[in-house]
Design a protein around this motif. Structure first.
Motif, mmCIF file in Angstrom:
data_model
loop_
_atom_site.group_PDB
_atom_site.id
_atom_site.type_symbol
_atom_site.label_atom_id
_atom_site.label_comp_id
_atom_site.label_asym_id
_atom_site.label_seq_id
_atom_site.Cartn_x
_atom_site.Cartn_y
_atom_site.Cartn_z
ATOM 1 N N ALA A 116 0.819 -1.216 0.000
ATOM 2 C CA ALA A 116 0.000 0.000 0.000
ATOM 3 C C ALA A 116 0.853 1.266 0.000
ATOM 4 O O ALA A 116 0.547 2.224 -0.712
ATOM 5 N N VAL A 117 1.910 1.288 0.806
ATOM 6 C CA VAL A 117 2.752 2.479 0.890
ATOM 7 C C VAL A 117 3.395 2.766 -0.459
ATOM 8 O O VAL A 117 3.397 3.915 -0.934
ATOM 9 N N ALA A 118 3.930 1.754 -1.100
ATOM 10 C CA ALA A 118 4.564 1.947 -2.403
ATOM 11 C C ALA A 118 3.551 2.398 -3.452
ATOM 12 O O ALA A 118 3.813 3.306 -4.243
ATOM 13 N N TYR A 119 2.392 1.765 -3.460
ATOM 14 C CA TYR A 119 1.350 2.096 -4.440
ATOM 15 C C TYR A 119 0.935 3.558 -4.305
ATOM 16 O O TYR A 119 0.867 4.303 -5.288
ATOM 17 N N ASN A 120 0.668 3.975 -3.091
ATOM 18 C CA ASN A 120 0.246 5.360 -2.845
ATOM 19 C C ASN A 120 1.364 6.354 -3.127
ATOM 20 O O ASN A 120 1.119 7.437 -3.674
ATOM 21 N N THR A 121 2.606 5.997 -2.767
ATOM 22 C CA THR A 121 3.734 6.894 -2.983
ATOM 23 C C THR A 121 3.982 7.128 -4.465
ATOM 24 O O THR A 121 4.189 8.265 -4.903
ATOM 25 N N TYR A 167 5.341 -6.218 -12.579
ATOM 26 C CA TYR A 167 5.700 -4.825 -12.322
ATOM 27 C C TYR A 167 4.653 -3.870 -12.896
ATOM 28 O O TYR A 167 3.993 -4.171 -13.893
ATOM 29 N N TYR A 168 4.552 -2.704 -12.265
ATOM 30 C CA TYR A 168 3.768 -1.591 -12.805
ATOM 31 C C TYR A 168 4.622 -0.339 -12.755
ATOM 32 O O TYR A 168 5.682 -0.305 -12.108
ATOM 33 N N VAL A 169 4.157 0.707 -13.452
ATOM 34 C CA VAL A 169 4.824 2.009 -13.409
ATOM 35 C C VAL A 169 3.796 3.071 -13.033
ATOM 36 O O VAL A 169 2.591 2.807 -12.994
ATOM 37 N N GLY A 170 4.275 4.270 -12.766
ATOM 38 C CA GLY A 170 3.395 5.355 -12.360
ATOM 39 C C GLY A 170 2.413 5.763 -13.444
ATOM 40 O O GLY A 170 2.651 5.549 -14.643
ATOM 41 N N ILE A 215 1.887 6.771 -7.001
ATOM 42 C CA ILE A 215 0.783 7.499 -7.644
ATOM 43 C C ILE A 215 0.781 8.970 -7.233
ATOM 44 O O ILE A 215 0.657 9.870 -8.078
ATOM 45 N N ALA A 216 0.932 9.231 -5.939
ATOM 46 C CA ALA A 216 0.786 10.597 -5.437
ATOM 47 C C ALA A 216 2.049 11.439 -5.572
ATOM 48 O O ALA A 216 1.975 12.641 -5.873
ATOM 49 N N ASN A 217 3.223 10.821 -5.370
ATOM 50 C CA ASN A 217 4.452 11.600 -5.289
ATOM 51 C C ASN A 217 5.453 11.336 -6.408
ATOM 52 O O ASN A 217 6.324 12.172 -6.666
ATOM 53 N N TYR A 233 -7.035 4.690 -3.972
ATOM 54 C CA TYR A 233 -6.638 4.297 -5.322
ATOM 55 C C TYR A 233 -7.099 2.875 -5.640
ATOM 56 O O TYR A 233 -7.191 2.026 -4.750
ATOM 57 N N ASP A 234 -7.382 2.632 -6.924
ATOM 58 C CA ASP A 234 -7.802 1.297 -7.329
ATOM 59 C C ASP A 234 -6.910 0.778 -8.452
ATOM 60 O O ASP A 234 -5.867 1.376 -8.766
ATOM 61 N N GLU A 235 -7.338 -0.320 -9.077
ATOM 62 C CA GLU A 235 -6.509 -0.990 -10.079
ATOM 63 C C GLU A 235 -6.313 -0.181 -11.360
ATOM 64 O O GLU A 235 -5.465 -0.518 -12.198
ATOM 65 N N ASN A 236 -7.080 0.901 -11.519
ATOM 66 C CA ASN A 236 -6.973 1.726 -12.724
ATOM 67 C C ASN A 236 -6.041 2.921 -12.569
ATOM 68 O O ASN A 236 -5.923 3.737 -13.484
#
Length: 326
Positions: free
Chosen positions: A74-79, A257-260, A81-83, A110-113
């Motif tokens: 969660a921390v990585a996902y939010n970071t 893997y995903y990217v921003g 996307i937001a930062n 945030y969701d999968e999109n």
């Protein structure tokens, strides 16, 4: 050297694309974020990319692996996307557990999109693991003991109640007629900590991954009671599946893997073409097998469709288990 020779065609393809006017943007500072502490599945996933991309000659600069634990991703996902939404060189490791956490709202608003899904490069499977000196010789032994006294047998795994690892043990318990709500469960931040707790005798069973088991089984300190797959898996051929033992549980874990969300299309396309070429290499198959993973290749739109389907399935599963979805 073998990988570089095999993938020489990749350079030719890149040059041909440039001649055709296609923009490629190799990142100057490549990084893979593992959303947990060192030693677990996210770490393994990042190091697979690191080895494949560097040994294949795709990256001039070395790829660093950084760790961003918290909330099982969660921390990585939010970071990101937001930062850090537009960092062209940053890829982030995901697993099937990421889909489950998205489904039940553990990644916040945030969701999968909200990210760009890049590549799935392998699959793992759930596994029920005990110490080598455990009195439990089979999955039935463990389930019978849990059924007799649910508070006495302590299960541990990477993630809180509602996480992927918790779901593995809960599904097996439900199949056996055990009330999973009465199970005693200890959450850890990542599979590395959970395995350490098992080896230290702090928990009696670990509902982890087959790759974790494969990495430790040679040392003679653990016993794998069951693999949660349709068929026995390479490297653990002597371990019966849960299905063979009468418990119809199959837990496949995609890794990738995903990217921003704001990574430029030219940069995203560079990553896609790179992973498409890498995944077609028999040398990459070897690197993947060395890490206990099995072939599971999806990129770009195909991966995005898979993620959306899986998150939907997990939302349905979460509803069955009474987990709160947001």
């Amino acid at each position: 050297m073998m990988l570089k020779k095999t993938l020489l065609a990749a350079t030719t393809a890149v040059l041909a694309s440039l001649a055709a006017g296609v923009v490629h943007a190799e990142p100057a500072k490549p990084e893979c974020i593992a959303p947990a502490k060192p030693g677990g599945g996210f770490d393994l996933t990042c190091k697979l990319a690191q080895s494949g991309l560097q040994e294949g000659g795709f990256l001039k600069a070395p790829m660093r692996v950084t760790y961003m634990p918290g909330g099982i991703g969660a921390v990585a996902y939010n970071t990101v996307i937001a930062n850090r939404p537009a960092e062209v060189g940053t890829i982030v490791a995901f697993s099937g557990g990421s889909f489950l956490n998205l489904a039940i709202g553990k990644f916040g608003k945030y969701d999968e999109n909200d990210v760009k899904w890049l590549a799935a490069v392998g699959a793992d499977y759930g596994a029920i693991i005990v110490r080598a000196d455990s009195p439990f010789q089979s999955l039935k032994d463990l389930i019978d003991a849990t059924k007799a006294d649910p508070g006495k047998v302590v299960y541990g795994a990477g993630g809180s109640v509602g996480s992927q690892d918790w779901m593995k043990s809960a599904l097996v318990a439900r199949e056996a007629g055990v009330n999973y709500r009465n199970m005693r469960y200890v959450a850890f931040e990542g599979s590395g900590e959970a395995m350490t707790a098992l080896l230290g005798g702090h928990v009696q069973a670990y509902s982890g991954d087959a790759s974790d088991a494969a990495a430790h089984i040679g040392g003679g300190r653990i016993r794998v009671l069951a693999v949660l797959a349709r068929e026995r898996v390479p490297g653990l051929e002597n371990v019966p599946t849960a299905i063979e033992q009468g418990y119809n549980v199959d837990w496949t874990i995609a890794r990738g893997y995903y990217v921003g969300p704001k990574v430029a299309d030219a940069d995203y396309q560079w990553w896609l073409k790179t992973f498409d070429t890498l995944l077609a290499s028999p040398e990459f198959d070897k690197l993947r097998a060395e890490r206990g993973l099995f072939p599971f290749n999806l990129t770009g739109d195909a991966l995005t469709a898979y993620v959306q389907k899986e998150v939907t399935r997990y939302r349905e599963l979460a509803a069955e288990f009474g987990l709160t979805a947001k």
